[in-house]
Design a protein around this motif. Sequence first.
Motif, short mmCIF file in Angstrom:
data_model
loop_
_atom_site.label_atom_id
_atom_site.label_comp_id
_atom_site.label_asym_id
_atom_site.label_seq_id
_atom_site.Cartn_x
_atom_site.Cartn_y
_atom_site.Cartn_z
N MET A 97 41.50 61.12 -1.78
CA MET A 97 42.46 61.97 -2.29
C MET A 97 43.12 61.06 -3.61
SD MET A 97 46.10 63.06 0.01
CE MET A 97 45.05 63.23 1.19
N PHE A 98 43.24 61.97 -4.50
CA PHE A 98 44.42 61.74 -5.94
C PHE A 98 45.27 62.80 -5.44
CE2 PHE A 98 39.18 61.47 -6.47
CZ PHE A 98 39.21 60.27 -7.32
N ASP A 99 46.34 62.20 -5.77
CA ASP A 99 48.05 62.95 -5.86
C ASP A 99 48.21 62.98 -7.38
OD1 ASP A 99 50.53 63.66 -5.28
OD2 ASP A 99 51.24 61.62 -4.59
N ILE A 100 47.86 64.18 -7.66
CA ILE A 100 47.74 64.87 -9.04
C ILE A 100 49.93 65.85 -9.01
CG2 ILE A 100 46.00 65.33 -9.05
CD1 ILE A 100 46.03 68.37 -8.83
N SER A 101 50.40 64.64 -8.21
CA SER A 101 51.86 65.74 -8.39
C SER A 101 52.79 64.47 -9.35
CB SER A 101 52.97 65.55 -6.95
OG SER A 101 51.71 66.40 -5.98
N ARG A 102 53.95 64.91 -9.71
CA ARG A 102 54.47 63.98 -10.89
C ARG A 102 55.77 63.52 -9.59
NH1 ARG A 102 53.73 63.95 -15.90
NH2 ARG A 102 51.82 65.04 -16.24
N PRO A 103 56.03 62.32 -10.02
CA PRO A 103 57.18 61.89 -8.48
C PRO A 103 58.53 62.86 -8.99
CG PRO A 103 56.07 59.92 -9.75
CD PRO A 103 55.80 61.32 -10.22
N LEU A 104 59.32 63.23 -7.73
CA LEU A 104 60.96 63.87 -7.85
C LEU A 104 61.71 62.67 -7.74
CD1 LEU A 104 59.59 66.85 -6.26
CD2 LEU A 104 60.28 66.85 -8.98
N VAL A 105 62.28 62.90 -8.79
CA VAL A 105 63.49 61.08 -8.81
C VAL A 105 64.45 61.40 -9.59
CG1 VAL A 105 62.04 59.69 -10.19
CG2 VAL A 105 63.52 58.41 -8.12
#
Length: 208
Positions: free
Chosen positions: A4-12
């Motif tokens: 899988m490819f994570d296409i989410s931007r990290p929430l930080v």
Amino acid sequence: MTTMFDISRPLVTGVPTWPGDTPFSYEVSWTKEQSGSVNVGKLTMSIHTGTHIDAPFHFDNEGRKVMELDLELYIGLARVIEISGKSSIGAEELKAFELDGITRLLIRTNSWTNPNEFPTEITYLRDDAGTYLAEKGIRLIGVDVPSVDPLDSKELAAHHTLHANDIHILEGIDLAKIAPGDYELIALPLPLVEADGSPVRAILRPLT
Ligand SMILES: Nc1ccccc1C(=O)C[C@H](N)C(=O)O
Ligand SMILES: [Zn+2]
Ligand SMILES: [Zn+2]
């Protein structure tokens, strides 16, 4: 093998938000020492931060809220296309792509160049994109920028045209590493009953 490819931007802390919007914050509001058993986190954020979906209520007071949206649209076959170097995208640019039989379309514009800062200019969708995509049978559109409209737009023509054509909106996906092609998309909103949108964890899986 990549499954899988994570296409989410990290929430930080410090994640870019719309100018003037609520900054993202996560804190342990009740520590393990204080509670005697667990760390308990507290989250404060604007819904339109990072990778998220818009519910029509975001731009239409009478519009549907997150719980009323069709979950099926956020899971399933999606086509990724790349259209770089354009200030906007409309029917003319979209005509170059084969979209027959496609329900979910993700557009890699590469126009959010520095992910650590909120962009000043993005590739946006022109009014005729929504009508053209609806004719093709598209029900969900995803973009790699914070909005489908120009950042300073108040009319939100693209949001309204997409909504009028029952096309759901996914914003802020990260397609920088994703080659154009077909994938399985999973980008489910949280069950936020009253909300105008929801953060999502968006992933793409190669088709087997
Ligand atoms: N959060 C904001 C704060 C201020 C001004 C606009 C916005 C937006 O969210 C607009 C955009 N149509 C969006 O769906 O992301
Ligand atoms: Zn949004
Ligand atoms: Zn939006």
